[in-house]
Scaffold this active site. Structure first.
Site, short mmCIF file in Angstrom:
data_model
loop_
_atom_site.label_atom_id
_atom_site.label_comp_id
_atom_site.label_asym_id
_atom_site.label_seq_id
_atom_site.Cartn_x
_atom_site.Cartn_y
_atom_site.Cartn_z
NE ARG A 84 -1.91 -30.85 40.10
CZ ARG A 84 -1.27 -30.66 38.93
NH1 ARG A 84 0.00 -31.04 38.79
NH2 ARG A 84 -1.90 -30.10 37.92
NE ARG A 122 5.03 -32.04 38.46
CZ ARG A 122 4.16 -31.48 37.61
NH1 ARG A 122 2.89 -31.86 37.58
NH2 ARG A 122 4.55 -30.52 36.78
CE LYS A 180 4.16 -31.34 33.64
NZ LYS A 180 2.77 -31.17 33.16
CE LYS A 218 2.55 -35.44 35.16
NZ LYS A 218 1.41 -35.12 34.30
CB CYS A 223 -8.32 -31.97 31.46
SG CYS A 223 -8.75 -30.78 30.19
CB CYS A 275 -6.70 -24.90 32.45
SG CYS A 275 -5.15 -25.37 31.66
CB CYS A 313 -4.95 -27.58 25.37
SG CYS A 313 -3.76 -28.15 26.59
CB CYS A 369 -4.55 -32.85 31.92
SG CYS A 369 -3.27 -31.59 31.75
FE1 SRM Z 1 -1.83 -31.56 33.50
C1 SRM Z 1 -0.39 -28.60 32.76
C2 SRM Z 1 -4.30 -30.04 35.12
C3 SRM Z 1 -2.72 -34.53 34.82
C4 SRM Z 1 0.04 -33.15 31.11
N1 SRM Z 1 -2.23 -29.65 33.93
C5 SRM Z 1 -1.48 -28.56 33.58
C6 SRM Z 1 -2.00 -27.28 34.25
C7 SRM Z 1 -1.28 -27.13 35.55
C8 SRM Z 1 -1.97 -26.01 33.38
C9 SRM Z 1 -0.75 -25.13 33.48
O1 SRM Z 1 0.40 -25.60 33.40
O2 SRM Z 1 -0.97 -23.92 33.61
C10 SRM Z 1 -3.48 -27.72 34.48
C11 SRM Z 1 -4.21 -27.02 35.61
C12 SRM Z 1 -5.66 -26.88 35.27
C13 SRM Z 1 -6.49 -26.37 36.38
O3 SRM Z 1 -7.04 -25.26 36.27
O4 SRM Z 1 -6.64 -27.08 37.39
C14 SRM Z 1 -3.34 -29.22 34.55
N2 SRM Z 1 -3.19 -32.15 34.82
C15 SRM Z 1 -4.19 -31.39 35.30
C16 SRM Z 1 -5.20 -32.22 36.07
C17 SRM Z 1 -5.84 -31.49 37.24
C18 SRM Z 1 -6.28 -32.70 35.09
C19 SRM Z 1 -7.51 -33.29 35.70
O5 SRM Z 1 -8.57 -32.89 35.26
O6 SRM Z 1 -7.44 -34.14 36.60
C20 SRM Z 1 -4.32 -33.41 36.44
C21 SRM Z 1 -3.59 -33.23 37.73
C22 SRM Z 1 -2.74 -34.42 38.04
C23 SRM Z 1 -2.08 -34.39 39.38
O7 SRM Z 1 -2.80 -34.57 40.36
O8 SRM Z 1 -0.87 -34.25 39.43
C24 SRM Z 1 -3.32 -33.40 35.28
N3 SRM Z 1 -1.35 -33.49 33.10
C25 SRM Z 1 -1.92 -34.58 33.70
C26 SRM Z 1 -1.61 -35.76 32.96
C27 SRM Z 1 -2.09 -37.15 33.27
C28 SRM Z 1 -1.13 -37.95 34.10
O9 SRM Z 1 -0.12 -37.44 34.55
O10 SRM Z 1 -1.40 -39.13 34.30
C29 SRM Z 1 -0.83 -35.37 31.88
C30 SRM Z 1 -0.32 -36.27 30.74
C31 SRM Z 1 0.82 -37.14 31.14
C32 SRM Z 1 2.11 -36.43 30.96
O11 SRM Z 1 2.50 -35.69 31.86
O12 SRM Z 1 2.72 -36.60 29.91
C33 SRM Z 1 -0.67 -33.94 31.99
N4 SRM Z 1 -0.38 -30.99 32.19
C34 SRM Z 1 0.22 -31.78 31.26
C35 SRM Z 1 1.05 -30.97 30.43
C36 SRM Z 1 1.90 -31.48 29.21
C37 SRM Z 1 3.21 -32.01 29.66
C38 SRM Z 1 4.11 -32.35 28.51
O13 SRM Z 1 4.98 -33.20 28.67
O14 SRM Z 1 3.99 -31.77 27.44
C39 SRM Z 1 0.94 -29.65 30.88
C40 SRM Z 1 1.64 -28.40 30.32
C41 SRM Z 1 3.09 -28.34 30.66
O15 SRM Z 1 3.59 -29.04 31.54
O16 SRM Z 1 3.74 -27.51 30.03
C42 SRM Z 1 0.02 -29.70 32.00
FE1 SF4 Z 2 -5.45 -27.42 30.79
FE2 SF4 Z 2 -4.79 -28.63 28.56
FE3 SF4 Z 2 -4.39 -29.85 30.89
FE4 SF4 Z 2 -6.84 -29.55 30.01
S1 SF4 Z 2 -5.22 -30.75 28.99
S2 SF4 Z 2 -6.12 -29.08 32.10
S3 SF4 Z 2 -6.74 -27.61 28.95
S4 SF4 Z 2 -3.36 -28.04 30.21
#
Ligand code: SRM
Ligand code: SF4
Length: 566
Positions: free
Chosen positions: A75, A144, A208, A210, A423, A429, A468, A472
């Site tokens: 990323r 981030r 993390k 943001k 997502c 993922c 899930c 995201c």
């Molecule tokens: Fe996310 C984890 C993809 C935005 C909340 N996110 C992941 C991971 C890295 C899975 C992992 O940990 O193994 C995913 C990778 C999937 C893949 O194969 O590419 C993933 N997140 C994404 C992206 C690519 C979704 C998309 O389709 O665009 C976004 C990348 C953003 C970036 O450029 O940095 C993405 N993730 C978000 C957002 C939205 C935002 O930030 O505005 C959220 C919700 C906001 C937040 O953070 O509360 C988000 N991602 C999570 C979480 C849950 C965090 C939590 O507080 O519980 C995880 C899991 C974790 O961190 O344990 C996670």
């Molecule tokens: Fe993966 Fe869940 Fe984030 Fe979708 S919402 S990219 S399934 S961690």
């Protein structure tokens, strides 16, 4: 916080990592496996990448006792999402030569590369660096990529929020030289030079973090979903300061009510010259008070709910030289992007391209290649996973238009699809419970058929799907949210505000595609008949009693259980 509780495993890994080096460099030399050492896979996040495996192949390879099909997702860090055409061409080249031939625009204004084999990591990082790009702190327990409203037609205002995103991003970067050493072969820091992390601390943040900067009335960045949001307050075409929003976050876990999505609280206002300092102090309060024992309780939203917003605000104020002032009035009207052309008075123009779920491949990639080769304008990634070709000079518009037509990139898109986000989910993922990116386009087609029946084809309704509950694609602040439970099965949430200011709530549990269409179709019908004026779908379902209004935070799960079985 109870200081007796043991630290989480990640705290130990960070602490023993020699400021994020671990044994990553050594692991890259082990050609006998496609993977890295377990502890290192936590540290690589701070370098901007994740170890993954192809989940479509997992069972088959397991049967054949083969190692999982390991690859990496990288990323980028692109504050405010802005790239030059030359940088775009480099991103594309790296996607083709080092990754899986796709560019994935994310919900946070950056690019992800998927399917990178271990031996391609270093060339990819070096290739980015050669064109002044990097992946530092794109993931991990740090601040981030900082995002900002992507409205280039608002000229100075957009420049100011983008500059602020860049300044904050730079200010909060880790100071360790680990990234440069491992990926660019920079000489090792040794003996004489002592590295330190004055802002983040030597074990970085508990989780993390943001940050988003929003330029009302456009809430494209979903400012209330971030740990820290800054809402620009504009008077007479000038940003006079920022309202400060803290404690937003989406992630939760099914069946664990102590985890929940939360929209941020507005705690005050700061002048533009103090915004970076406010960001630093909010981060350091979280650094010192966040939960380092339980990672599911470690985001700022929980720190704030544990100590109370008043105490949190006073801790921030104690650290600031200039205290926060009372918040100013603001209003948001939408989260979606303005697709198509925007013409400027001076003859230049911008084109916002719809990119379904952010995935760029094949003809779209080829068309963008040709446009980037013209060498004009800027490529701006939006928080809705779309792409703006901005600042196209008057003399180049015809050429860009012709290319958009030739490659089929200017086709009209209906109101629901325009406002849809999914997502990544399967197959990359590791946390996905259900499909998302690969499924939402088909589901939207089915829903469009229903909308057409009721004359709603062009109505802007936000719909977001995740594989899930981590959230995201920020599904909990959309008008229609779908959150994966198991393959083919989702929870359906309704009633978020169109402008992203209110959480939605659970309407149906464990529904498949047919049941989703069956649940939404009658609501579309009654919305078409009964809506008042410009009433939004998310507001209508609450007013009509289909779902009850919910405010942010702790009552999410209470509302959720109360509604189950509707
Ligand atoms: Fe996310 C984890 C993809 C935005 C909340 N996110 C992941 C991971 C890295 C899975 C992992 O940990 O193994 C995913 C990778 C999937 C893949 O194969 O590419 C993933 N997140 C994404 C992206 C690519 C979704 C998309 O389709 O665009 C976004 C990348 C953003 C970036 O450029 O940095 C993405 N993730 C978000 C957002 C939205 C935002 O930030 O505005 C959220 C919700 C906001 C937040 O953070 O509360 C988000 N991602 C999570 C979480 C849950 C965090 C939590 O507080 O519980 C995880 C899991 C974790 O961190 O344990 C996670
Ligand atoms: Fe993966 Fe869940 Fe984030 Fe979708 S919402 S990219 S399934 S961690």
């Amino acid at each position: 916080m109870d200081i007796e509780r043991p630290l989480s495993a990640n705290e130990r890994i960070k602490s023993a990592s020699n400021l994020l080096r671990g044994t990553i460099a050594d692991g890259l030399t082990h050609a006998e496996t496609g993977a890295l050492a377990d502890d290192d896979t936590q540290l690589t996040k701070f370098h901007g990448f994740y170890q993954q495996d192809d989940r479509d192949l997992r069972a088959e390879r397991g049967k054949q006792r083969m190692e999982k099909a390991f690859s990496f997702m990288v990323r980028m860090r692109v504050p405010a999402g802005i790239l030059t055409p030359k940088q775009w061409l480099k991103v594309e080249k790296l996607a083709v030569e080092r990754a899986n031939h796709t560019i994935r625009l994310t919900t946070r204004e950056t690019v992800q590369f998927h399917g990178i084999l271990k031996g391609n990591l270093k060339p990819l990082m070096q290739g980015l660096h050669d064109d002044l790009m990097d992946t530092i702190a794109a993931c991990g327990d740090v601040n981030r990529n900082v995002i900002a409203t992507a409205d280039p037609w608002r000229r100075d205002l957009h420049a100011q929020v983008s500059d602020l995103a860049r300044e904050i991003s730079t200010h909060l970067l880790p100071r360790t030289r680990a990234w440069h050493e491992i990926w660019l072969d920079e000489e090792k820091v040794s003996g004489g030079m002592i590295e330190d992390e004055p802002i983040l601390g030597r074990t970085y943040l508990p989780r993390k973090f943001k940050i988003a900067v929003a330029l009302p009335p456009h809430n494209d960045v979903d400012v209330f979903a971030h740990d820290l949001g800054l809402i620009a307050i504009v008077e007479q075409d000038r940003i006079i300061g920022y309202n400060v929003v803290v404690g937003g976050g989406m992630g939760m876990t099914h069946g664990e009510p102590e985890t929940y999505p939360r929209t941020g609280d507005v705690i005050g206002f700061c002048r533009p010259e103090h915004a970076v300092d406010v960001a630093e102090k909010v981060v350091t309060v979280q650094r010192d008070h966040g939960d380092r024992s339980n990672r599911k309780h470690a985001r700022l939203k929980y720190t704030i709910d544990d100590m109370g917003i008043e105490r949190f605000t006073s801790l921030v104020n104690e650290r600031l030289d200039v205290k926060l002032e009372p918040a100013r009035a603001y209003s948001f009207t939408s989260t979606g992007d303005r697709l198509g052309w925007v013409q400027e008075a001076d003859g230049s123009a911008h084109f916002t391209l719809f990119v379904e779920n952010g995935r760029i491949r094949d003809r779209m990639m080829a068309g963008l290649h040709k446009i980037a080769e013209l060498g004009v304008g800027r490529f701006i990634m939006t928080a809705n996973q779309n792409l703006i070709i901005a600042d196209i000079p008057a003399g180049s518009r015809a050429e860009v238009e012709a290319l958009l037509r030739e490659y089929g990139l200017d086709r009209p898109v209906g109101g629901l699809r325009r406002n849809a986000m999914a997502c990544v989910a399967l197959p990359t993922c590791g946390l996905a419970l259900a499909e998302s990116e690969r499924y939402l386009p088909d589901l939207v087609s089915r829903l469009e058929d229903e909308l057409n029946r009721f004359g709603l084809r062009d109505d802007e309704i936000t719909i977001r799907m995740t594989g899930c509950p981590n959230g995201c694609a920020r599904p909990y602040v959309s008008e229609i949210g779908l959150v994966g439970r198991t393959p083919g099965v989702y929870n359906l949430y309704l009633g978020g505000a169109h402008e992203g200011t209110r959480l939605n709530k659970l309407h149906r549990r464990d529904v498949d595609g047919d049941a989703i269409v069956a649940a939404l179709s009658p609501l579309f019908e009654s919305y078409a008949k009964e809506r008042m004026g410009n009433e939004r779908f998310g507001d209508y379902v609450i007013r009509s009693g289909a779902v009850k209004e919910t405010t942010a935070g702790l009552n999410f799960h209470e509302n959720l259980s109360a509604e189950v079985g509707n």
